[in-house]
Structure formats: C-alpha cells, structure tokens
Design a protein around this motif. Sequence first.
Motif, PDB file in Angstrom:
ATOM      1  N   LEU A 296      -2.609   9.924   5.028  1.00 19.19           N
ATOM      2  CA  LEU A 296      -1.838   8.889   5.701  1.00 19.19           C
ATOM      3  C   LEU A 296      -0.704   9.521   6.486  1.00 19.19           C
ATOM      4  O   LEU A 296      -0.389  10.710   6.319  1.00 19.19           O
ATOM      5  CB  LEU A 296      -1.260   7.911   4.663  1.00 19.19           C
ATOM      6  CG  LEU A 296      -2.262   7.072   3.881  1.00 19.19           C
ATOM      7  CD1 LEU A 296      -1.547   6.319   2.765  1.00 19.19           C
ATOM      8  CD2 LEU A 296      -2.989   6.101   4.803  1.00 19.19           C
ATOM      9  N   ASP A 297      -0.087   8.728   7.352  1.00 17.86           N
ATOM     10  CA  ASP A 297       1.092   9.214   8.061  1.00 17.86           C
ATOM     11  C   ASP A 297       2.116   9.712   7.038  1.00 17.86           C
ATOM     12  O   ASP A 297       2.335   9.077   5.996  1.00 17.86           O
ATOM     13  CB  ASP A 297       1.697   8.083   8.892  1.00 17.86           C
ATOM     14  CG  ASP A 297       2.862   8.549   9.731  1.00 17.86           C
ATOM     15  OD1 ASP A 297       2.642   8.988  10.866  1.00 17.86           O
ATOM     16  OD2 ASP A 297       4.005   8.474   9.219  1.00 17.86           O
ATOM     17  N   LYS A 298       2.730  10.836   7.320  1.00 14.62           N
ATOM     18  CA  LYS A 298       3.582  11.503   6.331  1.00 14.62           C
ATOM     19  C   LYS A 298       4.691  10.599   5.800  1.00 14.62           C
ATOM     20  O   LYS A 298       5.023  10.639   4.611  1.00 14.62           O
ATOM     21  CB  LYS A 298       4.187  12.766   6.951  1.00 14.62           C
ATOM     22  CG  LYS A 298       4.776  13.733   5.945  1.00 14.62           C
ATOM     23  CD  LYS A 298       5.146  15.046   6.612  1.00 14.62           C
ATOM     24  CE  LYS A 298       5.644  16.050   5.580  1.00 14.62           C
ATOM     25  NZ  LYS A 298       5.969  17.369   6.208  1.00 14.62           N
ATOM     26  N   ALA A 299       5.253   9.772   6.658  1.00 14.11           N
ATOM     27  CA  ALA A 299       6.359   8.904   6.243  1.00 14.11           C
ATOM     28  C   ALA A 299       5.891   7.745   5.365  1.00 14.11           C
ATOM     29  O   ALA A 299       6.711   7.057   4.760  1.00 14.11           O
ATOM     30  CB  ALA A 299       7.084   8.353   7.471  1.00 14.11           C
ATOM     31  N   SER A 300       4.577   7.531   5.281  1.00 15.12           N
ATOM     32  CA  SER A 300       4.052   6.395   4.531  1.00 15.12           C
ATOM     33  C   SER A 300       3.436   6.794   3.194  1.00 15.12           C
ATOM     34  O   SER A 300       2.975   5.933   2.449  1.00 15.12           O
ATOM     35  CB  SER A 300       2.984   5.679   5.370  1.00 15.12           C
ATOM     36  OG  SER A 300       3.514   5.211   6.589  1.00 15.12           O
ATOM     37  N   ARG A 301       3.408   8.073   2.885  1.00 16.18           N
ATOM     38  CA  ARG A 301       2.678   8.524   1.693  1.00 16.18           C
ATOM     39  C   ARG A 301       3.420   8.263   0.383  1.00 16.18           C
ATOM     40  O   ARG A 301       2.783   8.132  -0.663  1.00 16.18           O
ATOM     41  CB  ARG A 301       2.384  10.028   1.801  1.00 16.18           C
ATOM     42  CG  ARG A 301       1.476  10.406   2.952  1.00 16.18           C
ATOM     43  CD  ARG A 301       1.363  11.919   3.061  1.00 16.18           C
ATOM     44  NE  ARG A 301       0.768  12.335   4.319  1.00 16.18           N
ATOM     45  CZ  ARG A 301       0.789  13.580   4.776  1.00 16.18           C
ATOM     46  NH1 ARG A 301       1.381  14.533   4.058  1.00 16.18           N
ATOM     47  NH2 ARG A 301       0.230  13.879   5.935  1.00 16.18           N
ATOM     48  N   TRP A 302       4.733   8.239   0.417  1.00 17.41           N
ATOM     49  CA  TRP A 302       5.503   8.190  -0.825  1.00 17.41           C
ATOM     50  C   TRP A 302       5.146   6.995  -1.709  1.00 17.41           C
ATOM     51  O   TRP A 302       4.885   7.154  -2.907  1.00 17.41           O
ATOM     52  CB  TRP A 302       6.997   8.217  -0.512  1.00 17.41           C
ATOM     53  CG  TRP A 302       7.875   8.498  -1.710  1.00 17.41           C
ATOM     54  CD1 TRP A 302       7.480   9.020  -2.916  1.00 17.41           C
ATOM     55  CD2 TRP A 302       9.280   8.271  -1.820  1.00 17.41           C
ATOM     56  NE1 TRP A 302       8.551   9.144  -3.767  1.00 17.41           N
ATOM     57  CE2 TRP A 302       9.673   8.684  -3.115  1.00 17.41           C
ATOM     58  CE3 TRP A 302      10.240   7.778  -0.956  1.00 17.41           C
ATOM     59  CZ2 TRP A 302      10.982   8.610  -3.559  1.00 17.41           C
ATOM     60  CZ3 TRP A 302      11.552   7.698  -1.387  1.00 17.41           C
ATOM     61  CH2 TRP A 302      11.927   8.109  -2.673  1.00 17.41           C
ATOM     62  N   PRO A 303       5.118   5.752  -1.190  1.00  9.36           N
ATOM     63  CA  PRO A 303       4.779   4.628  -2.078  1.00  9.36           C
ATOM     64  C   PRO A 303       3.368   4.725  -2.633  1.00  9.36           C
ATOM     65  O   PRO A 303       3.109   4.278  -3.761  1.00  9.36           O
ATOM     66  CB  PRO A 303       4.946   3.394  -1.176  1.00  9.36           C
ATOM     67  CG  PRO A 303       4.863   3.904   0.216  1.00  9.36           C
ATOM     68  CD  PRO A 303       5.438   5.281   0.180  1.00  9.36           C
ATOM     69  N   VAL A 304       2.449   5.308  -1.874  1.00  8.81           N
ATOM     70  CA  VAL A 304       1.071   5.429  -2.350  1.00  8.81           C
ATOM     71  C   VAL A 304       0.989   6.448  -3.481  1.00  8.81           C
ATOM     72  O   VAL A 304       0.358   6.204  -4.520  1.00  8.81           O
ATOM     73  CB  VAL A 304       0.139   5.825  -1.191  1.00  8.81           C
ATOM     74  CG1 VAL A 304      -1.304   5.959  -1.687  1.00  8.81           C
ATOM     75  CG2 VAL A 304       0.206   4.783  -0.076  1.00  8.81           C
ATOM     76  N   TRP A 305       1.641   7.599  -3.303  1.00  7.57           N
ATOM     77  CA  TRP A 305       1.656   8.604  -4.370  1.00  7.57           C
ATOM     78  C   TRP A 305       2.402   8.084  -5.599  1.00  7.57           C
ATOM     79  O   TRP A 305       2.037   8.388  -6.741  1.00  7.57           O
ATOM     80  CB  TRP A 305       2.282   9.905  -3.868  1.00  7.57           C
ATOM     81  CG  TRP A 305       1.276  10.792  -3.193  1.00  7.57           C
ATOM     82  CD1 TRP A 305       1.136  11.025  -1.861  1.00  7.57           C
ATOM     83  CD2 TRP A 305       0.248  11.553  -3.838  1.00  7.57           C
ATOM     84  NE1 TRP A 305       0.086  11.882  -1.629  1.00  7.57           N
ATOM     85  CE2 TRP A 305      -0.469  12.224  -2.833  1.00  7.57           C
ATOM     86  CE3 TRP A 305      -0.135  11.726  -5.163  1.00  7.57           C
ATOM     87  CZ2 TRP A 305      -1.559  13.046  -3.114  1.00  7.57           C
ATOM     88  CZ3 TRP A 305      -1.213  12.556  -5.449  1.00  7.57           C
ATOM     89  CH2 TRP A 305      -1.906  13.207  -4.430  1.00  7.57           C
ATOM     90  N   SER A 306       3.436   7.283  -5.383  1.00  5.69           N
ATOM     91  CA  SER A 306       4.156   6.691  -6.517  1.00  5.69           C
ATOM     92  C   SER A 306       3.218   5.823  -7.339  1.00  5.69           C
ATOM     93  O   SER A 306       3.202   5.875  -8.576  1.00  5.69           O
ATOM     94  CB  SER A 306       5.341   5.862  -6.027  1.00  5.69           C
ATOM     95  OG  SER A 306       6.290   6.672  -5.366  1.00  5.69           O
TER      96      SER A 306
END
Length: 389
Positions: free
Chosen positions: A321-331
């Motif tokens: 995913l776009d780098k700025a959007s990955r955090w909630p998904v990995w969380s």
Amino acid sequence: MSSAFSLAVKPSVAWSNGKLLSRKSTRRAARAEVIVAPKKRTSTHNVPELSKQGIPHTDLHVREIVKRQSTDKSSMFDVCQKPQFHPMFLEEAYERCRNICAEYAKTFYLGTLLMTEERQKAIWAIYVWCRRTDELVDGPNAAYMSSAVLDRWEERLHDIFNGRPYDMLDAALTDTIYKFPLDIKPFRDMIEGMRMDTKNFRYENFQELYLYCYYVAGTVGLMSVPVMGIAPESPVSAQSIYNSALYLGIGNQLTNILRDVGEDSLRGRVYLPQDELAQFGLCDRDIFSRKVNDGWREFMKQQITRARFYFNQAEEGASQLDKASRWPVWSSLLLYRKILDAIEENDYDNLTKRAYVGRTKKLLTLPLAYSRAQSATHPGLSGTRFLGF
C-alpha cells in the motif's frame, strides 16, 4: 470492523447444495438446535488438519470490483453531477466521523494520523458507515431489526452513491465517493452479511463460514484499498493487493469468532463449522457445557492456525500500500494476532474467558507496526515472518 477495521458481528447462515437456505428462527430455536457429534475423542497423535480453502474469489466477483475501482474517478462523473456541499458543512461532517472513529477504534484511529488529510477523512467516513451498518443488527436497537430496515438501509446506500445523502454522516461518505473510485458492491455485500446475521443457523463447513466473513469483513478491505492507495513502485498486481486486503478481513473475523465463543454460547449460539467440531469428537453440547478438554484444545489449535494463515496471506498487500497508509493496516495485523496469542495463553479456554489485548500491549504494538509500515518489503519476503511471527 475488520480488515482495516474490526467488526464485532457474528455469522449465521445455512447452505444446501451450494444455495442459501431461508428459514425462520428464534433464539429459542437456536438453543434447541443442538447438533450431536460422536463422543469419541480424537487422539492428539492423529489430529486432522483443517482445510484453509475458502470461496473462490471469482465467485465473489472480486476481479470486477478491482477493475471498477481502478478506473480514474474523474472520468466516471460529470462535474455537474457532484453534490455541492457548503465547506463548513463538510468540515463538520468529517469531524463527526473523526470523533466516532477516535472513540470506538482508538488504535486504528491513531494509525490513520500518518495518512494525508484527504485519505484520513475518507477512511473515517467509511469506518462510520460500516459501524452504523453493523449496529443495525448488533446495536442497542437490534431488537427492532427486520428485513424492511435493511432494505431501507440499502436504499439509503444507493442515495449516497447518487449524491442524495440522508444525513450529515451520509454526506461525508457521498463526498468520499466523489473523490475516490469506490464501487458500491462491497457496501451492498456488507448489508447482505447483516441479512445473514439475522438468521440463527449453524455453519456446516468452513466454506459457509468464509462466505459470511467475506460479507461482513472482507468487504471492508475492498472498500479501503482505493482510499489507502497502492505504492507507485509496487511490483505486485492490484488484484493481489486486493486479495490481501480481503484476507485480512477474513483473518480478523475468524479471530473475532474464536475470541467470542464463550459469550455466544451463553446465547445458545455456535458459530464454528459443525463438520470440523465432529472431526474432533465435539458437538454443541461440549461448548454449552463450557468445559475445556484435550479435544477442545486440539480443535482450537487448528482454528488458530487457520486464522494465522490468513494473516500471513494479508502481509504482502499491507506492504504494497501507499507508505503513508500502511500503519493502520499493520496495527490491525499485529493486534489481532495478539488476540490469538491471548487465547493460547489462556490454555485455549475461550469458553469461560475472553481473550483480550490490554491497553499497554496495544500501545507497545504501535511502534512495531509503524516500523513495519515504513520498511520496504519485497513481495513474498515479509518482515513479519522474518521476525518469527
């Protein structure tokens, strides 16, 4: 809600010869419908391996959804078709969505803060619609639920997509739809999942369970990908990334079900595949008795293995995913895995105990999720598996 969000809904659907069955049921009937399995316990030295095969995505028309959501949004609508909202009205609408997300999905909300402002607002609007949809059958007014209510909700959905929102929260989603290439099918499929959830039926096999998990949770992943965006440098096909998003929803929903087995049993509900229970010499009465034995532990080990399988399948897409959007998904990935860990730590007792991840553990997970989100990951070379997860 799942996928990116976690939905706390429970499956209930019956199939016969590949077709959905329609049957009236009540809570009393659900309690009475106890399926008895052979009482012979499976030896721990001869444990059956459960199938991980769900419904083919071609049957779910995922490819068509991907194609439509990969279309340039500006070419789909004439400028004059876009609803004209006052900027202050929209600002308040998105602010209400943000507040709801921050209150009910705190960890996920924190993960959205790295996203661009436009993407943040869109994800909050999608989250709120999904939550409101779920609350129709699981919320405080669930006692008044009927097919007519869901029919009316689907009509409202079509109005949202046609630029005629009913209220301020609907308006936020309408605005999002005109900014991102969102297809209506995943939204309609989620409503179909709510229809299933009004029927108190047992699941005969995993394929039936998978279908429900797709409807109520896999759909969230399909809604989210157009907003989160795919990294420009990603060598992975859009179809693979959408599949990964769907798998995350499946894993999340399977985890919800395993976490809530005990609570569901108090309401006379069993949402585990009946044929798999029988393979381990178990039946509904074993669950209602709320006694954990060796057969139950072996059964749960296999269920947890399958949920982890779907989380592993989701990793590749999360890293593309776009780098700025990955955090909630990995969380979401890491936190839901910890729920499975908690079931194991409770010695597989999800009949009398509810596995949960404490606030401290959640907060400690966020830096790890952030690190994964910022790392460049090659396809098929997941950082999670490298670190032994």
